[in-house]
Every structure is written in C-alpha cells, then in structure tokens.
Design a protein around this motif. Structure first.
Motif, short mmCIF file in Angstrom:
data_model
loop_
_atom_site.label_atom_id
_atom_site.label_comp_id
_atom_site.label_asym_id
_atom_site.label_seq_id
_atom_site.Cartn_x
_atom_site.Cartn_y
_atom_site.Cartn_z
N UNK A 114 0.79 -1.23 0.00
CA UNK A 114 0.00 0.00 0.00
C UNK A 114 0.82 1.28 0.00
N UNK A 115 1.85 1.38 0.82
CA UNK A 115 2.34 2.70 1.24
C UNK A 115 3.31 3.39 0.31
N UNK A 116 3.64 2.76 -0.83
CA UNK A 116 4.42 3.46 -1.85
C UNK A 116 3.47 3.81 -3.00
N UNK A 117 3.37 5.09 -3.34
CA UNK A 117 2.52 5.54 -4.44
C UNK A 117 3.17 5.12 -5.75
N UNK A 118 2.53 4.19 -6.46
CA UNK A 118 3.13 3.66 -7.69
C UNK A 118 3.24 4.71 -8.79
N UNK A 119 2.47 5.79 -8.70
CA UNK A 119 2.59 6.86 -9.68
C UNK A 119 3.75 7.79 -9.36
N UNK A 120 4.21 7.78 -8.10
CA UNK A 120 5.35 8.60 -7.68
C UNK A 120 6.24 7.73 -6.78
N UNK A 121 6.83 6.68 -7.34
CA UNK A 121 7.46 5.65 -6.51
C UNK A 121 8.67 6.10 -5.70
N UNK A 122 9.34 7.15 -6.11
CA UNK A 122 10.53 7.57 -5.39
C UNK A 122 10.24 8.52 -4.23
#
Length: 646
Positions: free
Chosen positions: A200-208
């Motif tokens: 959940x906690x990493x935004x795949x659209x802004x992964x870094x």
C-alpha cells in the motif's frame, strides 16, 4: 453505520467452495468472473477503460450460485479493461478489485483483465530453478528489490526495478561487480526477496517519494507496481517479474518470495472485509479484530476458505512465476494445520520447494500457541524451517538493544548457545539447553528446519550493531568480528541466510528500523564492496568451502549427533568441535573447527595426529596455509581456525 464487531457470528457455518476457479479469467471470446461472497445480497461488477480516474462505462450484477459463489460471463474480448466489485450485504461496501485479483492497475485500485500468454518471456516454458538433495545445501541471500539497485553507484540502469536483476556486466566506477554478477561471484544459491506482491504505502505513480519494505500487503496475488517500468499496465509488472526470475534461474540462482499472510495493511477497508466482512480475520472475545501482528489485525488461517485462499495463492506463484520457495512473515500467527497443508500441497507440485518463516508473533493471539506455527512447534512442521533467533542473539546480542553484545562482540558465557546454532538447533547430547537463556529445548527435528543467521532486513545491520555495541573498536577490529560472524553462520549445520551486503559490511547509518526510511539509508552502497573487499573475499571462500564439503551441511540430525563432536577442553569465549567427514561423504576425514571470541589469543590442545591449517582469521585455502601442526595450536583473537588431519 456498520458495526465492525463479529462476536455474534459463527464463521464455521459459512459454505465452502472447493473448485479452483475463483477470480477473473480472460479468453478471446469471453471473460469469466467468479467470486466467493456468501453474505452478499447483491454483487455489482463495474468496468473501466483505465486503472485510475474516469467513470465506470458498464455496470452489471453477478448471479448467485451455490456455496456462496457469484458469477457472470462477459461475452467478447475485454483484454486491457479494468474492473471493480461492490458488495451489498444489507448495506453497500466499498468498491474494490476483489480478493482474487492477479493483475491490477496503479496502486491496486482496480483489477485488470489481461491475456496471461502475453506475460511470458522468451523460452519461459523451459525455465526452472536449481534443486538440491537437501535444503541444507542452500545459501540464502536476503534482499529488497529497490535496495539492490537504486544506488547511483550500482551501475544498474533499471534502478529499483524488477529489471535491475536482469542486467549483466554491471560494475561500480572502480570496476567492482554489482547486481546479478555480484550474486554469482559470491556463490549464493538463492535470492530471498522481501515482499513483491502489491503493497500500500508506496505511491506507484510517484514511486521515489516514499519507501517501504512491503510488509503492508494489499493484494496477495498481484505484483507491486512501483518495481515495474509501467505501473498503469498490470501485465507489464508480471512480464518484468518473470524476467527477473528467469535471469536468476539462467544463472543458477533460485528465487524465494517473502509472503505476509499474517495481516493486511488495511483492516476494515481491506479487500477481504469489503467482500466478506470479518471472515478473513481473527477476532477477540468482544468481536473486535485480534492483533498478533502488531499491525491492527491478524489473518484467520484456520478458517477453511482462508486456508484455501492461502494455498491457492502460493500455488499460483509457483505455477505461474516458477518461484522456488517461500519465507513466511510472522509464521507464528498461522496455524500448524494450515502450514502442513501448504507443505503437502506444494510438495505435490514440487517437493524441492523450500519453506521457512519467523516462528513467532508480534503480540498475543486468541489462538492458543500450541496450535500455531511458532518456533517451539517446528519439530511438528516437517519440511518447514524456522529462523534461529537464539543463534542470532547469541552471536551479536539482543537484536533490539544497540548496546548488547554477543559472542562475536566479546560477551563470554554464550558458548552453549553458539553450540546450539552450530548443531542446527537439533538435539545433540553435548549441548545443554539449560545454559541457553533464550531456549529450553532443541526445537528442530532435522537440520533443514533451522535457518541460521546473524542479521536480516529488520533491526541493525551486523556492522552497525557491532559499531554501536563497541564504539571504541577500530575499523580493522570490526572487520575481524564480521568475518567471525560470517564464519560461524556459514560453517554451522542447518541453512545459512545472509543479509544482502553483510559480505561487505553494509551499514544503514545506525538505523535500527528502516522499514520506511529513505533510499539514502536502505540502499546497498556498492562502493563498500571495494572498501571491504577482504571481507567479501572471505565470505566468498566460506561459501565455496561449505558447498565443497558436505561435513558442514549434514542433511540428517542423527548424522550430526554421530559425526559432530565437541572434542576439545572447554575454555571461556571459545567454541571448538570435530567433524568426521568421510562418513558423510566428505573428502576430508577429520576436521577441527575453532572459534575464538576473545580479544586475546588462546592455546588449544589438539587430538592426536598431524593437521593442516585450512582457514584462519583472514584466509581460507583448501590446499593449506603454512606448515602442518600437532599437539597444540594458538588461535588468534576474534577468529576462526579450521584444521584437517593429514
């Protein structure tokens, strides 16, 4: 408002569905959809053109069938379309992709209908991983997909991605091998990957923008999109992960997946609770969610459809992705019956699949400990291993206390616990568990049930722990202690596991819980391999020694009791033993292994015979180091010494 308490419900009355056809399955002429939702009154399917944003362009209700199953068929080719479900069990629950999603769009918000035949790399049909006569023949290397390649000095183009594992010829500016070439050079047999399923906690659209280890699961059958080159097309992450597996297999390296079936990140909002409220979780007597995971909930593995879900999910990873085994996070929360059914069902597919886990929980569970897969019950779980945290703490001190010490950091009177690890946690008549603070009995029935390690992803790295507990120690002294720890892990009976980078003194700058710390903390700094190349070479030679000589990896507990003998006089801060190699198929007949954890040299009287020094504090050479010795020998401070009788 919905009442999320379930003490009024008898979940054992929920119907079972035994067919293995739940989920969303594409074909050119139709897509078949089945979900298990026994409490539902209405199940609505929504279709979308994209995985994020936009409105549903089509809605339809599923039809109710037997055993709590709802189903529909979409006529035509729906490849590339996205979907969600909404369940009404008296009131409407949230819109989710469902429990069985295998392919999802960005951040797992919607499932994706896909053609699985397009997700196979070239020659995938001939892909297979290494298999060994015994699990004790393996050397595990635990790493995180992003940590492995994200550093600027990794020389890897696909930084932080699945594809980072597929690149060959990668090097640092100094010409030091990195990536998959490093793994081959070191000689490990398996890569153990921290969770790669959708979390959940990493935004795949802004992964870094954020980091996480991945122990916050959302979808158990779908892959994490932040590790793919395109998180919007769910089929891309599937193809790229298969390329990772195939690249490692092509280089003779197996792939172990870290799976987190003990809890989910969301509780009320999880895909499980939005399809079948309450069923997938254990409850306290008052009906609220139990919390043995320490994360707000715990999975009810003992319930029939939960057990079936876990087993079918693991089968999918094996059959679709060709993985070689699983590490179970907080395995002590799962019930023993489920774990043994997992072992049985996976062995029908491939008995060479390796399974191990953490034999403990993080908090109290309503299920009795004798019914759960805790370390103390390991002997019942044949074919499943537990982490030997008793050995870990004896080696370096308590994992959570930065100042505590162990055998390799100078704490004496830990010798019996070291012997416990050396013998692979099986019963040995010369190991007295009464003198081991953390354990009351030998919990492994066979050595393949014991994972020996000194560090892993959580808590301090070995280097940082030693530095914190020995603040005045020089760099050279710390190197010696790291080598001593590696020598103990890699020559002991059982299965060794190495934390990625321990072979070149990995540091996280003293961070003891880096699960969401930035890349600057978690990334593998490949330049340290050049700085600590002597440590790397020592680990490399230790692994080669172990692989060459079966005396260090006996497959049977009775062999250990017969052919491993603690044969020298006891000294404080010293552990030594003899191995009878020929009887277990080794080319060496009589081997003496000595470990000196003291800061001063010690003299050890040898059994009768002439001996060749094979290994010392800084080198290992099977042809011998120096002239032969007899009668007695001096063992350097903070060192291993191996002798072979001529």
């Amino acid at each position: 408002m919905r009442n999320w308490k379930f003490n009024h419900i008898d979940f054992s009355t929920y119907p079972n569905y035994e067919a293995n056809d739940l989920g969303v399955f594409w074909a050119p002429e139709k897509t078949t959809i089945k979900i298990w939702a026994p409490t539902a009154k209405i199940v609505e399917l929504r279709l979308y053109k994209d995985g994020v944003g936009g409105e549903a362009y089509h809605k339809t209700n599923l039809q109710q069938f037997e055993s709590g199953v709802w189903s529909t068929v979409l006529t035509g080719d729906y490849e590339g379309r996205f979907y969600t479900f909404r369940v009404n069990d008296g009131e409407w629950l949230d819109e989710v992709p469902g429990i069985y999603s295998r392919c999802v769009g960005a951040n797992g918000l919607r499932g994706m209908i896909y053609n699985p035949n397009k997700t196979n790399p070239e020659n995938w049909i001939n892909d297979f991983g290494p298999r060994y006569k015994s699990f004790t023949d393996t050397v595990l290397y635990e790493t995180h997909v992003r940590d492995f390649s994200i550093a600027e000095n990794s020389g890897i183009e696909n930084k932080g991605k699945f594809l980072g594992f597929t690149e060959i010829g990668t090097k640092t500016a100094e010409g030091i091998k990195t990536g998959i070439d490093h793994l081959k050079e070191l000689g490990i047999t398996h890569v153990h990957l921290l969770p790669v399923n959708d979390f959940v906690t990493v935004d795949e659209e802004k992964p870094l923008e954020k980091y996480n280890w991945g122990y916050d699961p959302q979808h158990f059958n779908a892959l994490e999109g932040s590790y793919s080159s395109n998180p919007y097309d769910g089929s891309v992450r599937i193809l790229e992960f298969k390329k990772l597996v195939k690249a490692l297999h092509d280089n003779g390296i197996g792939v172990i997946l870290d799976v987190v079936f003990n809890h989910t990140y969301y509780a009320k909002e999880s895909v499980f609770n939005q399809i079948v409220p309450g069923y997938f979780y254990r409850q306290k007597p008052d009906g609220t969610f139990a919390n043995a995971s320490g994360c707000g909930n715990e999975i009810a593995s003992e319930r029939s459809m939960v057990r079936r879900y876990i087993i079918n999910t693991l089968k999918y990873w094996v059959e679709e992705f060709h993985v070689d085994g699983f590490r179970f996070d907080l395995m002590g929360i799962l019930d023993t019956k489920t774990m043994m059914e997992i072992r049985s069902e996976l062995s029908k597919i491939d008995p060479g699949l390796f399974m191990y886990g953490e034999g403990w929980a993080a908090d109290q569970s309503p299920m009795a400990e004798e019914s759960r897969a805790v370390k103390q019950n390991t002997s019942q779980l044949l074919g499943i291993a537990s982490f030997n945290d008793d050995f870990r703490d004896a080696l370096k001190g308590n994992h959570g206390d930065k100042k505590s010490k162990g055998f390799v950091s100078g704490l004496v009177l830990r010798e019996e616990a070291i012997k416990f690890g050396i013998s692979g946690a099986v019963y040995h008549p010369q190991v007295n568990s009464a003198y081991i603070e953390s354990v009351s009995f030998h919990w492994a029935a066979e050595p393949n049930q014991c994972i020996n390690y000194v560090s892993c992803h959580d808590n301090y790295t070995l280097w940082d722990k030693l530095k914190l507990s020995l603040p005045k120690a020089s760099d050279e002294e710390l190197r010696r202690r790291v080598k001593l720890a590696g020598a103990l892990v890699l020559t002991s009976q059982g299965v060794p596991l190495l934390h990625a980078g321990v072979d070149f003194c990995r540091s996280k700058n003293g961070n003891g819980n880096s699960y969401k710390s930035p890349d600057s903390v978690n990334q593998i700094d490949w330049d340290r391999k050049n700085t600590y190349i002597d440590v790397f070479v020592y680990f490399q030679k230790l692994i080669k020694l172990r692989k060459t000589h079966p005396a260090f990896r006996m497959a049977d507990a009775e062999q250990i009791r017969k052919h491993l003998n603690f044969c020298t006089k006891y000294q404080i801060g010293v552990v030594s033993y003899c191995l009878h190699g020929k009887t277990v198929g080794d080319s060496w007949d009589h081997i003496i292994v000595m470990f000196n954890g003291n800061e001063n040299e010690v003299e050890i009287t040898l059994p009768e015979g002439n001996y060749q020094v094979i290994a010392n504090a800084n080198d290992i050479n099977e042809e011998g180091l120096g002239s032969s010795v007899k009668d007695e020998i001096i063992v350097e401070p903070l060192s291993m010494l191996i002798l072979v009788r001529k």
